[in-house]
Scaffold this active site. Structure first.
Site, PDB file in Angstrom:
ATOM      1  N   LYS A 155       0.928  -1.322  -0.022  1.00  0.00           N
ATOM      2  CA  LYS A 155       0.086   0.056  -0.038  1.00  0.00           C
ATOM      3  C   LYS A 155       0.821   1.327   0.015  1.00  0.00           C
ATOM      4  O   LYS A 155       0.372   2.149  -0.529  1.00  0.00           O
ATOM      5  CB  LYS A 155      -1.003   0.219   1.311  1.00  0.00           C
ATOM      6  CG  LYS A 155      -2.145  -1.066   1.049  1.00  0.00           C
ATOM      7  CD  LYS A 155      -3.383  -0.605   1.782  1.00  0.00           C
ATOM      8  CE  LYS A 155      -4.333  -1.460   1.542  1.00  0.00           C
ATOM      9  NZ  LYS A 155      -4.463  -2.881   2.247  1.00  0.00           N
ATOM     10  N   ARG A 156       2.051   1.045   0.582  1.00  0.00           N
ATOM     11  CA  ARG A 156       2.696   2.332   0.629  1.00  0.00           C
ATOM     12  C   ARG A 156       3.375   2.805  -0.545  1.00  0.00           C
ATOM     13  O   ARG A 156       3.915   3.962  -0.662  1.00  0.00           O
ATOM     14  CB  ARG A 156       3.677   2.179   1.665  1.00  0.00           C
ATOM     15  CG  ARG A 156       5.178   1.652   1.565  1.00  0.00           C
ATOM     16  CD  ARG A 156       5.927   1.342   2.657  1.00  0.00           C
ATOM     17  NE  ARG A 156       6.473   0.114   2.548  1.00  0.00           N
ATOM     18  CZ  ARG A 156       7.619  -0.030   1.609  1.00  0.00           C
ATOM     19  NH1 ARG A 156       8.116   1.071   1.177  1.00  0.00           N
ATOM     20  NH2 ARG A 156       8.090  -1.300   1.577  1.00  0.00           N
TER      21      ARG A 156
END
Ligand code: GLU
Length: 485
Positions: free
Chosen positions: A254-255
């Protein structure tokens, strides 16, 4: 020769991840290239984490990407049902066969006992594996304990001193020693089979010839091979495709930004662009060509050219690709795609007030500035925001001749019915004033939009309309004479 059949087998425990989409795509491409077929099977044996909404979302994402399948949930077929939780009876027969032939056995060890065993092995520096307490229970004891309702799982008896060799179509030969694998559970005490078992039965019964999936499943493959062998089922071919890394070469998460397909869809990436982009994520065609149609990709796809090394997800490349696909659209088609974003955006009302021609001119004007469809709102700003000057624009307006140019345009701007007429008019001004084109365009753009960059001026002026354009000019002239923004 058997007809090629592949499968995509997602677990409906979340939205379709970029990696999953790429696995599905490679399966699809391989099947289409070989004139084969694809099955969509839902692996929902993790009851806590599997949800029907995710299944629906995954199917929608796959369809949006342009993939099709001939068999599976929502497509039907003669090897169904295609949801694992609906196949429990089928698995039961094979489990019984394994038990009858001594390849599997009931295990009554409790979670606590197993945990204690694991901790002890850790403490001794050993790799945790099942210690084998229930391997030799007699039939009588087993039956008695089962009849007493004692919870039991079923374990597969892994053969000793065996080397499992995967002749992987991407990774070549990969060997695993059976000694590293303890007897593993194939059916949990609640009666639900685990992935490593169900996958074998399903791939076999569904006639799958090629298992193309993510590299993370390579380590599961020896267990699956052991089951194929115990049941004397022919093994399919395997191809494990490498991980997708973020641009910092760490596993994509997700980052790194959007990780699910639906997020890209919402941002307004075109499915054709993602199809093309994902196809090149770990596969390289011969030649340099990067923008390829679906047919071209299918034609040239092969597992030989799928890379062993991880693929790096480069968002700049996706952005570039999306722009290439946006450029190929007619203004009408682009407008259709942009419409939902416009209608849900800040300028929905202003948009409805435009004539059909102005709408098309606006779309043409912003087209090359769009990376994805959701950029439309930002690009529409200049058409509808009240005049405000960026410092660079205000500076341009201080140039010599600015007032002269602006006054002249204010006095002589003709009625117009297409952007071309505005362009010709500005050209006449340039000719008559003998100024450099830039010394006319820049002050005019700055005066009208308050910015030094943006869509082509004739298009902007056309969409504003003559009256609004003159009002903007007036406003700037007034502010200039008082030098007060
Ligand atoms: N259900 C597995 C997953 O979603 C797929 C395993 C496989 O393709 O064999 O990761």
């Amino acid at each position: 020769m058997k007809k090629t059949k592949v499968r995509f087998a997602p677990s409906p425990t979340g939205p379709l991840h970029i990696g999953g989409a790429r696995s599905a795509l490679f399966n699809y491409l391989y099947a289409e290239h070989c004139g084969g077929e694809m099955v969509l099977r839902i692996e929902d044996t993790d009851l806590d984490r599997s949800h029907r909404e995710y299944e629906e979302e995954i199917i929608e994402s796959l369809q949006w990407l342009g993939l099709t399948w001939t068999e599976g949930v929502n497509a039907g077929g003669e090897n169904g049902p295609y949801r694992q939780t609906e196949r429990l009876d089928i698995y039961r027969q094979y489990v019984q066969q394994l038990i009858d032939q001594g390849h599997a056995y009931y295990c009554f060890c409790s979670q606590e006992e197993l945990e204690a065993e694991r901790q002890e092995q850790y403490a001794q520096g050993l790799t945790p594996r099942y210690g084998g307490r229930c391997t030799q229970l007699g039939a009588e004891e087993v039956n008695r304990r089962l009849a007493a309702g004692e919870p039991a799982s079923i374990r597969f008896r892994v053969p000793h001193n065996t080397i499992f060799v995967v002749n992987d179509l991407v990774r070549d030969t990969v060997s695993f020693e059976s000694e590293n694998t303890g007897d593993f559970i194939i059916v949990k005490s609640d009666g639900i089979p685990v992935y490593n078992f169900a996958v074998v039965i399903d791939d076999h019964l569904m006639g799958v010839t090629h298992v193309i999936r993510a590299e993370e499943h390579l380590s599961n493959t020896p267990r699956q091979l052991a089951i194929y062998d115990a049941l004397k089922l022919p093994r399919p071919e395997f191809a494990h495709i490498s991980l997708i890394l973020g641009d910092d070469h760490q596993k994509m998460s997700k980052r790194h930004g959007a990780t699910s397909l639906v997020q890209y869809r919402e941002k307004g990436y075109l499915p054709e662009a993602l199809f093309n982009f994902l196809a090149l994520l770990g596969w390289s065609p011969e030649g340099e060509k990067e923008i390829m149609t679906k047919e071209e990709i299918i034609q040239s796809f092969s597992l030989d050219r799928v890379s062993k090394s991880p693929a790096v997800f480069n968002i700049d490349k996706l952005n570039w690709m999306n722009q290439q696909y946006l450029k190929q659209l007619s203004a009408e088609d682009l407008m259709k795609l942009l419409l939902p974003y416009i209608q849900n955006g800040k300028y929905a009302e202003e948009w409805t007030k435009l004539s059909a021609e102005s709408k098309l001119v606006l779309i043409e004007a912003i087209r090359e500035h769009l990376v994805c469809l959701s950029d439309v709102e930002e690009q529409m700003e200049v058409f509808f925001q009240p005049l405000a000057y960026e410092p660079e624009a205000w500076e341009v307006l201080q140039q010599e001749n600015t007032a002269l140019v602006l006054q002249r345009i204010r006095n002589e701007l003709p009625e117009f019915s297409e952007p071309q007429e505005i362009k010709l008019f500005i050209k006449t001004v340039i000719k008559d004033t003998k100024l450099k084109p830039k010394d006319v365009f820049m002050p005019l753009r700055s005066a009208l939009s308050g910015k030094t960059h943006g869509p082509e001026l004739p298009n902007l002026i056309y969409v504003w309309g003559r009256e609004n354009t003159l009002a903007r000019l007036e406003e700037t002239l007034r502010k200039l004479s008082s030098q007060n923004i």
